[in-house]
Enzyme design. Structure first.
Site, PDB file in Angstrom:
ATOM      1  N   HIS A  19       1.333  -0.717  -0.346  1.00 58.53           N
ATOM      2  CA  HIS A  19      -0.075  -0.374  -0.109  1.00 58.53           C
ATOM      3  C   HIS A  19       1.008   1.528  -0.241  1.00 58.53           C
ATOM      4  O   HIS A  19       1.323   2.041   0.774  1.00 58.53           O
ATOM      5  CB  HIS A  19      -0.785  -0.063   1.103  1.00 58.53           C
ATOM      6  N   HIS A  21       1.306   4.882  -2.382  1.00 56.57           N
ATOM      7  CA  HIS A  21       1.387   5.373  -4.110  1.00 56.57           C
ATOM      8  C   HIS A  21       2.077   6.406  -3.990  1.00 56.57           C
ATOM      9  O   HIS A  21       2.742   7.141  -3.028  1.00 56.57           O
ATOM     10  CB  HIS A  21       0.009   6.716  -3.282  1.00 56.57           C
ATOM     11  N   HIS A 199     -10.023   1.351  -1.842  1.00 54.66           N
ATOM     12  CA  HIS A 199      -9.755   1.987   0.020  1.00 54.66           C
ATOM     13  C   HIS A 199     -11.163   1.517  -0.408  1.00 54.66           C
ATOM     14  O   HIS A 199     -11.898   1.993  -0.116  1.00 54.66           O
ATOM     15  CB  HIS A 199      -8.852   3.057  -0.804  1.00 54.66           C
ATOM     16  N   GLU A 202     -11.798   3.402   5.511  1.00 53.12           N
ATOM     17  CA  GLU A 202     -10.392   3.991   6.208  1.00 53.12           C
ATOM     18  C   GLU A 202     -10.890   5.446   7.425  1.00 53.12           C
ATOM     19  O   GLU A 202     -11.169   5.213   7.679  1.00 53.12           O
ATOM     20  CB  GLU A 202      -9.364   4.768   4.823  1.00 53.12           C
ATOM     21  N   ASP A 280       1.829   4.484   3.186  1.00 56.75           N
ATOM     22  CA  ASP A 280       0.491   4.853   2.179  1.00 56.75           C
ATOM     23  C   ASP A 280       1.609   6.213   1.686  1.00 56.75           C
ATOM     24  O   ASP A 280       1.933   5.745   0.286  1.00 56.75           O
ATOM     25  CB  ASP A 280       0.010   5.805   3.098  1.00 56.75           C
ATOM     26  N   ASP A 281       1.680   6.908   2.439  1.00 59.28           N
ATOM     27  CA  ASP A 281       2.084   8.535   1.300  1.00 59.28           C
ATOM     28  C   ASP A 281       3.364   8.458   2.229  1.00 59.28           C
ATOM     29  O   ASP A 281       3.907   9.705   2.487  1.00 59.28           O
ATOM     30  CB  ASP A 281       1.232   9.402   1.212  1.00 59.28           C
TER      31      ASP A 281
HETATM   32  N1  ADE Z   1      -4.856   8.422  -1.790  1.00 60.46           N
HETATM   33  C1  ADE Z   1      -3.829   9.340  -1.192  1.00 60.46           C
HETATM   34  N2  ADE Z   1      -3.183   8.001  -0.325  1.00 60.46           N
HETATM   35  C2  ADE Z   1      -4.447   8.068  -0.205  1.00 60.46           C
HETATM   36  C3  ADE Z   1      -5.106   7.580   1.357  1.00 60.46           C
HETATM   37  N3  ADE Z   1      -5.092   6.730   2.345  1.00 60.46           N
HETATM   38  N4  ADE Z   1      -6.164   7.050   1.024  1.00 60.46           N
HETATM   39  C4  ADE Z   1      -7.461   7.669  -0.254  1.00 60.46           C
HETATM   40  N5  ADE Z   1      -6.600   7.726  -1.280  1.00 60.46           N
HETATM   41  C5  ADE Z   1      -5.400   7.952  -1.309  1.00 60.46           C
HETATM   42 ZN    ZN Z   2      -3.866   4.889   0.523  1.00 62.96          ZN
END
Ligand code: ADE
Ligand code: ZN
Length: 338
Positions: A19, A21, A199, A202, A280-281
């Site tokens: 996971h 991006h 996703h 969340e 994630d990011d």
């Molecule tokens: N795009 C990038 N990170 C995300 C996240 N945590 N939830 C949904 N879309 C995303």
């Molecule tokens: Zn994500």
């Protein structure tokens, strides 16, 4: 096990990341460098000012900055450098296999060609395989705040290159954009042989997880932490060993949990779910995979056995072959017993 000993274990274990991006790995320094190279004007005076702006109240407040940041990515070389920087960090964390997301609509909407994005990312992934032995898969994510029709147009752009795309995902603003909105698109992806992830759970309710499973045939749920609000759902996820790609620092930074000590990661493991940890990011949320694991260890008191279970789950949840999964499981056992 002492804290330094679990730190060593976290570093030593081979892991996958499922996971991630790629646009979320754009560090402020690279954001600035690319903005200058491509003559893109940024609303920040310095790298420090960018970091100071990374304070989020929810998913949308993050996405607004994330999409704005992506505007500095213009050329194939930009996408290559972005992806290569991630691969170096992944290798440093002893990630041996990664399945990364990219958001083509974020780029094609700005006039960047789909193939420019794809070529840059896949060139870096190929170099990482050669240099580090890091294997990878690439997952095309549809932006759920856009229409299903827009998703179909993106799929049409991707169709000539499906030999380089391993699956599809669904991301962006969750609330108000349930998986059912994309049922026909994901059915078409399945016809094309593309496995799905999504996703769900969340910020959105447990019902979105049911929808992702039953309407999109999602093989993994990205995040999924709100599943514990529905006991029947937890049972289903445990019965089918549906993986949850959990992202603890993301959950903290986007206020899905108020405090890391409130995170339900241990509860998910105790319920027999195939949960694993991801970043994630990471450029926006304060750390890559091992930093996420260490934050969980510190806040939740993860045991060595739980850390080992998370690493094992990361391979079980991957799209590696059965033989590769077995090989890594044996390696994890060897390291855990050493
Ligand atoms: N795009 C990038 N990170 C995300 C996240 N945590 N939830 C949904 N879309 C995303
Ligand atoms: Zn994500």
């Amino acid at each position: 096990m002492t804290q330094p000993a679990t730190n060593t274990l976290i570093q030593a274990l081979p892991k996958t990341e499922l996971h991630l991006h790629i646009e979320g790995t754009l560090e402020p320094e690279m954001l600035f460098a690319l903005a200058e190279r491509n003559s893109v004007k940024l609303p920040y005076a310095s790298v420090e000012a960018v970091r100071a702006a990374y304070s989020f109240s929810d998913l949308q407040s993050f996405l607004d900055l994330y999409y704005a940041g992506a505007s500095v990515l213009i050329t194939e070389q930009d996408f290559f450098e972005l992806t290569w920087a991630y691969c170096e960090r992944a290798h440093a964390d002893n990630i041996v296999h990664t399945e990364i997301f990219f958001d083509p609509q974020t780029h094609t909407a700005r006039g960047i060609a789909f193939i420019t994005v794809l070529n840059g990312i896949t060139r870096a992934l190929a170099q990482a395989k050669e240099r580090f032995g890091l294997t990878s898969k690439l997952i095309l994510c549809f932006l759920r705040h856009l229409s299903e029709e827009d998703g179909f147009a993106t799929l049409a752009e991707a169709e000539p290159y499906l030999d380089r795309i391993d699956g599809v995902g669904l991301d962006s603003s969750e609330l108000g954009h349930p998986p059912e909105k994309f049922q026909r698109l994901f059915a078409r992806c399945a016809e094309l042989g593309l496995p799905a992830v999504a996703h769900a759970g969340e910020e959105g309710p447990a019902d979105y997880i049911w929808q992702a499973l039953d309407l999109l045939q999602a093989r993994r749920i990205d995040h999924g932490v709100r599943c514990t609000e529905d006991a029947a759902l937890v049972k289903r996820l445990a019965r089918d060993r549906v993986p949850l790609t959990v992202c603890p620092l993301s959950n903290l930074k986007l206020c899905v949990v108020k405090d890391m000590r409130d995170h339900n990661l241990r509860e998910l493991l105790a319920a027999g779910l195939c949960a694993m940890v991801n970043s994630d990011d990471p450029a926006y949320f304060g750390g890559y995979l091992n930093t996420n694991l260490i934050a969980c260890r510190d806040a939740l008191g993860l045991t060595a056995a739980e850390v080992v279970q998370l690493a094992k789950n990361s391979f079980e949840a991957s799209w590696l072959s059965a033989a590769e999964k077995q090989r890594y499981a044996a390696e994890i056992d060897r390291i855990a017993l050493a």
